[in-house]
Each structure stands twice: as C-alpha cells, then as structure tokens.
Design an enzyme around this catalytic site. Sequence first.
Site, PDB file in Angstrom:
ATOM      1  N   ALA A 155      41.385  34.101  38.231  1.00  0.00           N
ATOM      2  CA  ALA A 155      40.812  34.416  39.553  1.00  0.00           C
ATOM      3  C   ALA A 155      41.910  34.898  40.500  1.00  0.00           C
ATOM      4  O   ALA A 155      41.858  34.677  41.701  1.00  0.00           O
ATOM      5  CB  ALA A 155      40.101  33.194  40.120  1.00  0.00           C
ATOM      6  N   GLY A 156      42.923  35.547  39.910  1.00  0.00           N
ATOM      7  CA  GLY A 156      43.999  36.103  40.733  1.00  0.00           C
ATOM      8  C   GLY A 156      43.576  37.442  41.309  1.00  0.00           C
ATOM      9  O   GLY A 156      42.377  37.699  41.504  1.00  0.00           O
ATOM     10  N   VAL A 199      43.601  40.637  40.108  1.00  0.00           N
ATOM     11  CA  VAL A 199      42.751  41.516  39.300  1.00  0.00           C
ATOM     12  C   VAL A 199      41.397  40.848  39.042  1.00  0.00           C
ATOM     13  O   VAL A 199      40.344  41.475  39.185  1.00  0.00           O
ATOM     14  CB  VAL A 199      43.423  41.899  37.956  1.00  0.00           C
ATOM     15  CG1 VAL A 199      42.526  42.856  37.177  1.00  0.00           C
ATOM     16  CG2 VAL A 199      44.794  42.530  38.172  1.00  0.00           C
ATOM     17  N   ASP A 219      39.471  29.730  36.616  1.00  0.00           N
ATOM     18  CA  ASP A 219      40.936  29.700  36.733  1.00  0.00           C
ATOM     19  C   ASP A 219      41.392  28.267  36.530  1.00  0.00           C
ATOM     20  O   ASP A 219      40.595  27.323  36.629  1.00  0.00           O
ATOM     21  CB  ASP A 219      41.370  30.209  38.126  1.00  0.00           C
ATOM     22  CG  ASP A 219      42.806  30.725  38.153  1.00  0.00           C
ATOM     23  OD1 ASP A 219      42.997  31.952  38.193  1.00  0.00           O
ATOM     24  OD2 ASP A 219      43.744  29.889  38.119  1.00  0.00           O
ATOM     25  N   THR A 248      45.276  41.173  30.481  1.00  0.00           N
ATOM     26  CA  THR A 248      46.590  40.525  30.569  1.00  0.00           C
ATOM     27  C   THR A 248      47.665  41.314  29.831  1.00  0.00           C
ATOM     28  O   THR A 248      47.441  41.799  28.712  1.00  0.00           O
ATOM     29  CB  THR A 248      46.475  39.096  29.972  1.00  0.00           C
ATOM     30  OG1 THR A 248      45.436  38.410  30.651  1.00  0.00           O
ATOM     31  CG2 THR A 248      47.785  38.322  30.112  1.00  0.00           C
ATOM     32  N   HIS A 291      50.191  50.810  26.762  1.00  0.00           N
ATOM     33  CA  HIS A 291      50.255  50.776  28.214  1.00  0.00           C
ATOM     34  C   HIS A 291      51.706  50.533  28.602  1.00  0.00           C
ATOM     35  O   HIS A 291      52.228  49.450  28.443  1.00  0.00           O
ATOM     36  CB  HIS A 291      49.365  49.633  28.708  1.00  0.00           C
ATOM     37  CG  HIS A 291      49.300  49.537  30.184  1.00  0.00           C
ATOM     38  ND1 HIS A 291      48.901  50.589  30.970  1.00  0.00           N
ATOM     39  CD2 HIS A 291      49.572  48.524  31.034  1.00  0.00           C
ATOM     40  CE1 HIS A 291      48.931  50.213  32.232  1.00  0.00           C
ATOM     41  NE2 HIS A 291      49.338  48.970  32.291  1.00  0.00           N
TER      42      HIS A 291
HETATM   43  P1  A3D Z   1      47.666  36.987  39.357  1.00  0.00           P
HETATM   44  O1  A3D Z   1      47.174  37.377  40.713  1.00  0.00           O
HETATM   45  O2  A3D Z   1      48.914  36.192  39.239  1.00  0.00           O
HETATM   46  O3  A3D Z   1      46.462  36.186  38.636  1.00  0.00           O
HETATM   47  C1  A3D Z   1      46.573  35.570  37.399  1.00  0.00           C
HETATM   48  C2  A3D Z   1      45.702  34.313  37.442  1.00  0.00           C
HETATM   49  O4  A3D Z   1      45.647  33.757  36.123  1.00  0.00           O
HETATM   50  C3  A3D Z   1      46.237  33.227  38.377  1.00  0.00           C
HETATM   51  O5  A3D Z   1      45.261  32.899  39.356  1.00  0.00           O
HETATM   52  C4  A3D Z   1      46.496  32.042  37.423  1.00  0.00           C
HETATM   53  O6  A3D Z   1      46.241  30.788  38.020  1.00  0.00           O
HETATM   54  C5  A3D Z   1      45.506  32.355  36.322  1.00  0.00           C
HETATM   55  N1  A3D Z   1      45.738  31.633  35.066  1.00  0.00           N
HETATM   56  C6  A3D Z   1      46.918  31.309  34.468  1.00  0.00           C
HETATM   57  N2  A3D Z   1      46.664  30.644  33.328  1.00  0.00           N
HETATM   58  C7  A3D Z   1      45.320  30.537  33.195  1.00  0.00           C
HETATM   59  C8  A3D Z   1      44.455  29.975  32.225  1.00  0.00           C
HETATM   60  N3  A3D Z   1      44.940  29.368  31.136  1.00  0.00           N
HETATM   61  N4  A3D Z   1      43.117  30.066  32.421  1.00  0.00           N
HETATM   62  C9  A3D Z   1      42.613  30.678  33.514  1.00  0.00           C
HETATM   63  N5  A3D Z   1      43.393  31.232  34.470  1.00  0.00           N
HETATM   64  C10 A3D Z   1      44.720  31.159  34.307  1.00  0.00           C
HETATM   65  O7  A3D Z   1      47.854  38.264  38.450  1.00  0.00           O
HETATM   66  P2  A3D Z   1      47.004  39.618  38.487  1.00  0.00           P
HETATM   67  O8  A3D Z   1      45.572  39.272  38.680  1.00  0.00           O
HETATM   68  O9  A3D Z   1      47.649  40.594  39.405  1.00  0.00           O
HETATM   69  O10 A3D Z   1      47.264  40.152  36.999  1.00  0.00           O
HETATM   70  C11 A3D Z   1      46.700  39.442  35.908  1.00  0.00           C
HETATM   71  C12 A3D Z   1      47.205  39.992  34.574  1.00  0.00           C
HETATM   72  O11 A3D Z   1      46.745  41.322  34.408  1.00  0.00           O
HETATM   73  C13 A3D Z   1      48.740  40.064  34.450  1.00  0.00           C
HETATM   74  O12 A3D Z   1      49.118  39.742  33.119  1.00  0.00           O
HETATM   75  C14 A3D Z   1      49.031  41.522  34.744  1.00  0.00           C
HETATM   76  O13 A3D Z   1      50.261  41.945  34.172  1.00  0.00           O
HETATM   77  C15 A3D Z   1      47.837  42.165  34.067  1.00  0.00           C
HETATM   78  N6  A3D Z   1      47.548  43.529  34.507  1.00  0.00           N
HETATM   79  C16 A3D Z   1      47.348  44.450  33.533  1.00  0.00           C
HETATM   80  C17 A3D Z   1      47.073  45.753  33.876  1.00  0.00           C
HETATM   81  C18 A3D Z   1      46.840  46.756  32.803  1.00  0.00           C
HETATM   82  O14 A3D Z   1      46.649  47.921  33.104  1.00  0.00           O
HETATM   83  C19 A3D Z   1      46.828  46.361  31.419  1.00  0.00           C
HETATM   84  C20 A3D Z   1      47.006  46.120  35.224  1.00  0.00           C
HETATM   85  C21 A3D Z   1      47.190  45.157  36.188  1.00  0.00           C
HETATM   86  C22 A3D Z   1      47.460  43.832  35.823  1.00  0.00           C
END
Ligand code: A3D
Length: 316
Positions: A14-15, A17, A37, A123, A179
């Site tokens: 729930a971050g 993305v 989350d 991820t 990617h």
């Molecule tokens: P962020 O806002 O840090 O959110 C990640 C969330 O995952 C946090 O709220 C954490 O608490 C939660 N989390 C951690 N472990 C668990 C678990 N076991 N179960 C449930 N929730 C958990 O990050 P974000 O939203 O900006 O990015 C999330 C992921 O997407 C990262 O790995 C980024 O690198 C990836 N991402 C990939 C792309 C692609 O194009 C492939 C683009 C943007 C982000």
Amino acid sequence: MTNAKRFKIACIGAGNVGASAAQYCVEEELGDVVLTDVVEGLPQGKALDLTEAGPIRGYNSRVTGTNDYKDIEGSDLAIVTAGLPRKPGMSRLDLLEKNGLIISGICENIKRYAPDSIVIIVTNPLDVMVYLAYKKLGFPAERVIGMAGCLDSARMRAFVALELGVSMKNVDTMVLGSHGDDMVPLPHYTTVSGIPITTLLPQDRIDAIVERTRKGGGEIVALLKTGSAFYAPAASAVRMAQAILRDEKQLLPCAAYLMGHYGLNDIYMGVPCILGRAGVERVMELEISEADRSSLHTSAGEVRAGIDGLKERGIL
Ligand code: A3D
C-alpha cells in the site's frame, strides 16, 4: 459498473505504487479493491481515504485495507507492489534477497487464498521477481505477468508526443527486453497514427528519445530525491489489469515467460503480449534487427545473473 461481474482485486503493498493502483482501479470501476500491507493502519487509512473520495469522483467500487492476507480470499487478480527500495549502501544482491523473501512470502499467501487469480508483479528487480513469483506460485505461466514494458513504452509515447506536439493517444510504441538500462526500445515500431517516427524525426532526436526512455526511471528518482515513480507505473499495472478483467485482447508489452520466443528459454522478459481473461493469451514474435536481438540477449544475461543470485542465496 461497466463490467457485469464484480471483480475482486488484491493490491498487495500500500505504498506509492500500490495506493495509486488502488485509486486507478476504483476510478475505473474495475472491481472492489483489497489494499494489503504489513504496516498497521497504512492500508486501512488509505482505503478509507479512497472510499471518502468516492462520492466526489463518482465511483461505487469498494476499497478496504488490511494486514491480514485472509482478506484477499477469492481475488480474481493481484497487483503486487510490496517491496523495499534500494537504500544507500545496499548492494543489488542485498535488495534481490530482501525483495525475494518478501515476494516468496506473498506468493505463499496468494496460492493459499487466491489460487485462481492472475498475478501482476511490479516489485523490482522486475524480471527476476516475476520469475521467482512464477516458480513459487506454481500457476500456469499465462497467469503470472510482470509490469514494465507497458510503463517503458508509455514513457516513450509521452516523449514522442511532446517532441512532435501531437496527442499522446496518437502515438504507439514497442519496447522489448528487461526493465532497466538494457531495455530495447524499437523506433521502427513507433508510429503516430500509423506514420513511422523514422519518417517524422531526424535520427539524433530519435536516439535522444530512446536514451531518455532507457533512463526514464532514473530521471524521476533524481528529481524526487526520495522514492521513485508511481503514477505512471500504477497506471500501467491497472491498464494490464483492465485488459485482463475485461477480456480486451489488448496488445501490450509485458514481462512474459518465454519458451523459445526470440531464442530465449525459461526466463521472463518484456515482449509484446495479447492480454485477455486468461492472462497472457499469446506472445507475439516481431521481426527485429540483429542488433536489437543481440541487445535482447544481453538484457537476458542480466536477468539470468539475478536468478542465479537468488539461487545462490537459497531463495529459489
Ligand atoms: P513504497 O512506497 O516503499 O511501497 C512499498 C510497500 O510495500 C510499503 O508500504 C511496505 O510497507 C510494503 N511491504 C513491504 N513488505 C511487505 C509485505 N511482505 N507484504 C505487504 N506489503 C509489504 O514503494 P513503491 O510503491 O514506490 O514501489 C514498490 C515496488 O515497485 C518497488 O520494488 C519499486 O522498485 C517497484 N517499482 C517497479 C516499477 C517497474 O516499472 C517495474 C516502477 C515503479 C516501482
């Protein structure tokens, strides 16, 4: 609701993305969303906030937040964005291990509570994480898909539209490969309402757009200072979810399991896919130049190194 069946969508993470993906899902009325989350209160708070936006934005889809995977029971589709970002001092391998363990745990829960779902992994490192998810879930390959090419090609579409001063909707592109910096944007398959950009732009401008697309993620990280892109990544994942749940047969670049396609085997890489209710219904093989084929194979080498890293650490 535009779709007859009321779908259930699990947004895991729930971050930035994950919450944006939940928002796009309900605004599109794609289905009811369960935001999940590990942080207590985070998914519940964001879900309540999105619910309260419903009367203004005019959607009836439900959003609930939870820390209990049982609540994803029976989901038709899962969008997995849970994971840690790379922190200063953390090596790529450390990140691989940490996110590998997170994805493995999540796959256990998806397998248990939503065994018939289609899973979209977001991820990073994407191509390695989606391979890991495929192995851990044991689902047919067409039901485990990685989101990356859709984002990379959206970035290229935006850059072409800005450069030419034309509607974003008129631009179509195709980006192959993993990617990252090794991705393979294809200018020859980039068109404005059917007109190849190779006839609309000089080579140096095309080269600059290709380079900016390759570095698209880094450009945003440098601007934000903390965190990475989330609006376009979430929009891309939801575009894929829509194509699947509404059985649209959309041709989109996705990380799909390859079985001999483009000369690659037992690996996930970005390729053009037809997405429909079964997931990846077909992988399209395009005619590509020798240079692009060789870049694709270089890109595959990086992904295999990541897979080996997971194996060395006993995660795969
Ligand atoms: P962020 O806002 O840090 O959110 C990640 C969330 O995952 C946090 O709220 C954490 O608490 C939660 N989390 C951690 N472990 C668990 C678990 N076991 N179960 C449930 N929730 C958990 O990050 P974000 O939203 O900006 O990015 C999330 C992921 O997407 C990262 O790995 C980024 O690198 C990836 N991402 C990939 C792309 C692609 O194009 C492939 C683009 C943007 C982000």
